[in-house]
Design a protein around this motif. Sequence first.
Motif, PDB file in Angstrom:
ATOM      1  N   UNK A 119      46.816  30.548  31.148  1.00 35.71           N
ATOM      2  CA  UNK A 119      46.953  30.852  32.577  1.00 35.71           C
ATOM      3  C   UNK A 119      47.923  32.022  32.691  1.00 35.71           C
ATOM      4  N   UNK A 120      47.382  33.201  32.972  1.00 35.92           N
ATOM      5  CA  UNK A 120      48.229  34.396  32.954  1.00 35.92           C
ATOM      6  C   UNK A 120      49.163  34.452  34.167  1.00 35.92           C
ATOM      7  N   UNK A 121      50.405  34.893  33.887  1.00 30.07           N
ATOM      8  CA  UNK A 121      51.337  35.158  34.984  1.00 30.07           C
ATOM      9  C   UNK A 121      50.868  36.403  35.731  1.00 30.07           C
ATOM     10  N   UNK A 122      51.365  36.559  36.951  1.00 33.98           N
ATOM     11  CA  UNK A 122      51.050  37.753  37.746  1.00 33.98           C
ATOM     12  C   UNK A 122      52.367  38.424  38.138  1.00 33.98           C
ATOM     13  N   UNK A 123      52.277  39.649  38.675  1.00 31.44           N
ATOM     14  CA  UNK A 123      53.521  40.316  39.101  1.00 31.44           C
ATOM     15  C   UNK A 123      53.919  39.842  40.505  1.00 31.44           C
ATOM     16  N   UNK A 124      54.919  40.497  41.088  1.00 35.22           N
ATOM     17  CA  UNK A 124      55.490  39.995  42.356  1.00 35.22           C
ATOM     18  C   UNK A 124      54.553  40.159  43.557  1.00 35.22           C
ATOM     19  N   UNK A 125      53.462  40.920  43.389  1.00 34.26           N
ATOM     20  CA  UNK A 125      52.481  40.980  44.490  1.00 34.26           C
ATOM     21  C   UNK A 125      51.213  40.191  44.155  1.00 34.26           C
ATOM     22  N   UNK A 126      51.191  39.579  42.965  1.00 32.91           N
ATOM     23  CA  UNK A 126      50.061  38.716  42.611  1.00 32.91           C
ATOM     24  C   UNK A 126      49.011  39.383  41.754  1.00 32.91           C
ATOM     25  N   UNK A 127      49.362  40.517  41.121  1.00 30.40           N
ATOM     26  CA  UNK A 127      48.364  41.220  40.317  1.00 30.40           C
ATOM     27  C   UNK A 127      48.392  40.797  38.856  1.00 30.40           C
ATOM     28  N   UNK A 128      47.198  40.641  38.304  1.00 30.24           N
ATOM     29  CA  UNK A 128      47.052  40.354  36.878  1.00 30.24           C
ATOM     30  C   UNK A 128      47.093  41.698  36.143  1.00 30.24           C
ATOM     31  N   UNK A 129      47.839  41.752  35.040  1.00 27.21           N
ATOM     32  CA  UNK A 129      47.929  42.986  34.252  1.00 27.21           C
ATOM     33  C   UNK A 129      46.814  42.982  33.199  1.00 27.21           C
ATOM     34  N   UNK A 130      45.904  43.983  33.232  1.00 26.89           N
ATOM     35  CA  UNK A 130      44.820  43.995  32.241  1.00 26.89           C
ATOM     36  C   UNK A 130      45.341  43.967  30.799  1.00 26.89           C
ATOM     37  N   UNK A 131      46.523  44.553  30.552  1.00 24.34           N
ATOM     38  CA  UNK A 131      47.079  44.507  29.192  1.00 24.34           C
ATOM     39  C   UNK A 131      47.421  43.079  28.782  1.00 24.34           C
ATOM     40  N   UNK A 132      47.833  42.272  29.769  1.00 24.74           N
ATOM     41  CA  UNK A 132      48.149  40.870  29.467  1.00 24.74           C
ATOM     42  C   UNK A 132      46.858  40.118  29.118  1.00 24.74           C
ATOM     43  N   UNK A 133      45.756  40.500  29.763  1.00 22.89           N
ATOM     44  CA  UNK A 133      44.462  39.872  29.431  1.00 22.89           C
ATOM     45  C   UNK A 133      44.112  40.226  27.992  1.00 22.89           C
ATOM     46  N   UNK A 134      44.267  41.515  27.655  1.00 26.29           N
ATOM     47  CA  UNK A 134      43.939  41.966  26.289  1.00 26.29           C
ATOM     48  C   UNK A 134      44.789  41.203  25.261  1.00 26.29           C
ATOM     49  N   UNK A 135      46.090  41.070  25.571  1.00 27.76           N
ATOM     50  CA  UNK A 135      47.008  40.420  24.627  1.00 27.76           C
ATOM     51  C   UNK A 135      46.673  38.938  24.447  1.00 27.76           C
ATOM     52  N   UNK A 151      42.644  34.662  48.064  1.00 28.21           N
ATOM     53  CA  UNK A 151      42.366  34.032  49.353  1.00 28.21           C
ATOM     54  C   UNK A 151      43.625  33.671  50.130  1.00 28.21           C
ATOM     55  N   UNK A 152      44.788  33.652  49.480  1.00 31.32           N
ATOM     56  CA  UNK A 152      46.012  33.326  50.226  1.00 31.32           C
ATOM     57  C   UNK A 152      46.791  34.560  50.618  1.00 31.32           C
ATOM     58  N   UNK A 153      46.905  35.515  49.679  1.00 27.78           N
ATOM     59  CA  UNK A 153      47.782  36.662  49.952  1.00 27.78           C
ATOM     60  C   UNK A 153      47.007  37.978  50.001  1.00 27.78           C
ATOM     61  N   UNK A 154      45.725  37.969  49.686  1.00 25.52           N
ATOM     62  CA  UNK A 154      44.879  39.151  49.856  1.00 25.52           C
ATOM     63  C   UNK A 154      44.876  40.157  48.712  1.00 25.52           C
ATOM     64  N   UNK A 155      45.799  40.020  47.769  1.00 24.62           N
ATOM     65  CA  UNK A 155      45.917  41.033  46.716  1.00 24.62           C
ATOM     66  C   UNK A 155      44.611  41.213  45.937  1.00 24.62           C
ATOM     67  N   UNK A 156      44.251  42.499  45.713  1.00 28.84           N
ATOM     68  CA  UNK A 156      43.048  42.814  44.926  1.00 28.84           C
ATOM     69  C   UNK A 156      43.402  42.834  43.449  1.00 28.84           C
ATOM     70  N   UNK A 157      42.526  42.316  42.630  1.00 30.73           N
ATOM     71  CA  UNK A 157      42.753  42.301  41.178  1.00 30.73           C
ATOM     72  C   UNK A 157      41.951  43.424  40.511  1.00 30.73           C
ATOM     73  N   UNK A 158      42.452  43.942  39.389  1.00 29.45           N
ATOM     74  CA  UNK A 158      41.760  45.044  38.703  1.00 29.45           C
ATOM     75  C   UNK A 158      40.564  44.545  37.896  1.00 29.45           C
ATOM     76  N   UNK A 159      39.548  44.024  38.602  1.00 29.87           N
ATOM     77  CA  UNK A 159      38.461  43.351  37.880  1.00 29.87           C
ATOM     78  C   UNK A 159      37.587  44.326  37.088  1.00 29.87           C
ATOM     79  N   UNK A 160      37.525  45.598  37.534  1.00 27.44           N
ATOM     80  CA  UNK A 160      36.740  46.580  36.770  1.00 27.44           C
ATOM     81  C   UNK A 160      37.338  46.764  35.377  1.00 27.44           C
ATOM     82  N   UNK A 161      38.657  46.964  35.321  1.00 23.36           N
ATOM     83  CA  UNK A 161      39.333  47.170  34.031  1.00 23.36           C
ATOM     84  C   UNK A 161      39.212  45.928  33.145  1.00 23.36           C
ATOM     85  N   UNK A 162      39.434  44.768  33.762  1.00 24.29           N
ATOM     86  CA  UNK A 162      39.398  43.524  32.975  1.00 24.29           C
ATOM     87  C   UNK A 162      37.973  43.275  32.468  1.00 24.29           C
ATOM     88  N   UNK A 163      37.003  43.485  33.349  1.00 28.36           N
ATOM     89  CA  UNK A 163      35.609  43.241  32.978  1.00 28.36           C
ATOM     90  C   UNK A 163      35.148  44.153  31.844  1.00 28.36           C
TER      91      UNK A 163
END
Length: 384
Positions: A119-135, A151-163
């Motif tokens: 379960x990856x941690x996120x930064x202070x605005x709720x973003x997943x770091x693609x480098x953390x996914x790679x690691x 759905x709670x805070x609206x933050x967009x995730x970098x799904x293109x990079x992760x995908x």
Amino acid sequence: MPDRVYLDNSATTPVASSVLDAMLPYFGAEYGNASSLHGYGREARRAVETSRESIADALGVRSDEIVFTSGATEADNLAIVGSALAHGGGGHIITSRVEHDAALHAVEWLRSTGVAATFLDVDEVGRVDPDAVRAAMRRDTFLVSVMAGNNEIGTLEPIGDIGRMCRDRGILFHTDAVQALGKVDIAIEAVDLLSASAHKLHGPKGVGFLVVRRGSRLVPLFHGGGHERGLRSGTENVPGIVGFAAAVRLALAERRDVTDAMRRMRRRLIDRVLEIPGTRLNGHPEQSLPHITNFSFAAIEGESLVMKLDEAGIATSTGSACSSPNLEPSHVLVAIGVPLSMAHGSLRISTGRETTDADIDRLLDVLPGVVGELRAMSPFKVGE
Ligand SMILES: Cc1ncc(COP(=O)(O)O)c(C=O)c1O
């Protein structure tokens, strides 16, 4: 009730009149089962397949890559549990700490069956770091699941990079796009599995779909008549499916105007609500879904705030229902590091195609007074 204001569109939305009109014949004269051979059945099948094509076109996928379900909870479970079953037991899943419970609890349940999970941690605005996914990727990782927009805070995730990273490694990538569909561009070319739900975009409740790109291996969760190319047995919800397609068409046709208005309203909300002392914005100020804004207010309970606003005729939410008896704060707010004293005082405001500037004015007129009233009764003081 015309004088009520509805600002809880990320919980659900009213069915648009054009969507209802499209659905009505399939509750009435055209009530056939889409699997029947006679005329009633053929008309129902035609409606289901035309709807499938229209949704597929809107998303830029093939129509045989759309699997209709009972909603996004089922679509998330089909993606996550179905891919684990296809993996044949064990293996490893990567997800984030800010996913919707429909995904999070499916992964947690799989853990109890012997699947490993990060379960990856996120930064202070709720973003997943693609480098953390790679690691976090391992030789036995078979699925990465990260939502498109929170759905709670609206933050967009970098799904293109992760995908794209997942594709390079031959790992399936699932995204829950429930809140993002129809609101922002989705990097569909980088996604293998995508969940969506009609009732979040002015369609009916109880219908969703999972995009299953060709080559994605899934084992079905429901066994029966082999509907939906064997991936989801059960008689198709014909009016629901027709309504979902109509809702997607409407969202596409109106998208520019509706989301521009939502962005303007969000900006105004942020500027004005942050003028209230002891207030913070949760989530990214700009890289966000246009319709969701989440604040925390020191020294008050979000539930009391929602109730007070409701008394004033304004429907909002705390972000996620605190269903546990010990009123644990939202897992999303905890994940972005909101101090516990403020995580309990959260308010989610979510707009829809029918929200007007006057609705936002009404909230902005009422909110400072309600916050002041609740703070006056609170045993805590702002700044404690
Ligand atoms: C991000 C997200 N995923 C999944 C769901 C569940 O969708 P459904 O109500 O169609 O089961 C929701 C709805 O609250 C959601 O916001």
